[in-house]
Design an enzyme around this catalytic site. Structure first.
Site, PDB file in Angstrom:
ATOM      1  N   ILE A   1       0.827  -1.201   0.000  1.00 34.77           N
ATOM      2  CA  ILE A   1       0.000   0.000   0.000  1.00 34.77           C
ATOM      3  C   ILE A   1       0.867   1.258   0.000  1.00 34.77           C
ATOM      4  O   ILE A   1       1.855   1.350   0.718  1.00 34.77           O
ATOM      5  CB  ILE A   1      -0.944  -0.007   1.221  1.00 34.77           C
ATOM      6  CG1 ILE A   1      -1.930  -1.159   1.088  1.00 34.77           C
ATOM      7  CG2 ILE A   1      -1.668   1.326   1.367  1.00 34.77           C
ATOM      8  CD1 ILE A   1      -2.796  -1.374   2.304  1.00 34.77           C
ATOM      9  N   HIS A   2       0.448   2.234  -0.805  1.00 36.86           N
ATOM     10  CA  HIS A   2       1.116   3.538  -0.880  1.00 36.86           C
ATOM     11  C   HIS A   2       0.117   4.617  -0.512  1.00 36.86           C
ATOM     12  O   HIS A   2      -1.016   4.565  -0.974  1.00 36.86           O
ATOM     13  CB  HIS A   2       1.640   3.783  -2.288  1.00 36.86           C
ATOM     14  CG  HIS A   2       2.180   5.162  -2.471  1.00 36.86           C
ATOM     15  ND1 HIS A   2       3.458   5.502  -2.085  1.00 36.86           N
ATOM     16  CD2 HIS A   2       1.614   6.297  -2.953  1.00 36.86           C
ATOM     17  CE1 HIS A   2       3.653   6.778  -2.355  1.00 36.86           C
ATOM     18  NE2 HIS A   2       2.546   7.277  -2.881  1.00 36.86           N
ATOM     19  N   PRO A   3       0.471   5.580   0.268  1.00 37.33           N
ATOM     20  CA  PRO A   3       1.697   5.707   1.039  1.00 37.33           C
ATOM     21  C   PRO A   3       1.511   5.099   2.418  1.00 37.33           C
ATOM     22  O   PRO A   3       0.678   5.546   3.185  1.00 37.33           O
ATOM     23  CB  PRO A   3       1.888   7.214   1.150  1.00 37.33           C
ATOM     24  CG  PRO A   3       0.486   7.757   1.190  1.00 37.33           C
ATOM     25  CD  PRO A   3      -0.355   6.792   0.381  1.00 37.33           C
TER      26      PRO A   3
ATOM     27  N   GLU B   1       5.984   0.333   2.892  1.00 38.14           N
ATOM     28  CA  GLU B   1       6.775   0.506   1.674  1.00 38.14           C
ATOM     29  C   GLU B   1       8.276   0.483   1.972  1.00 38.14           C
ATOM     30  O   GLU B   1       9.070   0.150   1.105  1.00 38.14           O
ATOM     31  CB  GLU B   1       6.427   1.816   0.974  1.00 38.14           C
ATOM     32  CG  GLU B   1       5.159   1.751   0.168  1.00 38.14           C
ATOM     33  CD  GLU B   1       4.929   3.015  -0.625  1.00 38.14           C
ATOM     34  OE1 GLU B   1       4.822   2.904  -1.864  1.00 38.14           O
ATOM     35  OE2 GLU B   1       4.872   4.105  -0.024  1.00 38.14           O
TER      36      GLU B   1
END
Length: 166
Positions: free
Chosen positions: A149-151, A155
């Site tokens: 998943i971003h943000p 990450e």
């Protein structure tokens, strides 16, 4: 073994008997004892080979498995992948300039050998690496099989895995 003591019907767990005196190890050993009491003909044992650890300081520190020095002592030349918190959107937004994630993997196979994090939520961020090591998921599969998943702070882990020269 199986958390039994030398006294018939007496089991032990936690600091009194474990090579790794951490609460989450005692929790696992309690599950083992509960199972073994209910199922005396189907005993199980706690595996202490891959126990993660965390220090809840500021910044947090978390680790599992081998360090680079451990690998060298065993004659291994591990691949090293690193990422800084500042290299990912979440870390950049937090203005974190010191936190990092380091992963170690076996050359040729990508098998994860160890992971080390320092920074916000390190004790939580190490969990995907703990699961991968416990389930035998190699670094390329972990990095590339699922969406990250971003943000989100996870990450950081993805970026360190992708930094491995595999």
């Amino acid at each position: 073994m199986h958390q039994r003591t030398t006294a018939e019907g007496v089991f032990a767990l936690g600091d009194i008997c474990t090579p790794v005196p951490l609460k989450h190890v005692a929790n696992r050993e309690a599950l083992v004892v509960a199972h073994n009491l209910r199922h005396p003909d189907d005993l199980i044992a706690a595996d202490h080979e891959l126990v993660p650890a965390a220090v809840f300081t500021r910044p947090q520190i978390a680790s599992i498995g081998a360090t680079e020095q451990d690998c060298r002592d065993r004659g291994l030349d591990p691949l090293v992948g690193e990422a800084r918190y500042a290299d990912v959107a979440y870390g950049w937004a937090m203005e974190d300039t010191t936190g990092f994630c380091k992963v170690l993997a076996e050359r040729g196979t990508g098998r994860l050998l160890g992971a080390h994090l320092m920074g916000p939520q390190a004790a939580t961020l190490i969990q995907p690496l703990v699961l991968a090591m416990a389930l035998g998921i190699d670094a390329p599969a972990l990095a590339k099989s699922a969406y990250w998943i971003h943000p989100a702070p996870t990450e950081l882990v993805e970026k360190a895995l992708l930094d491995l020269d595999l």
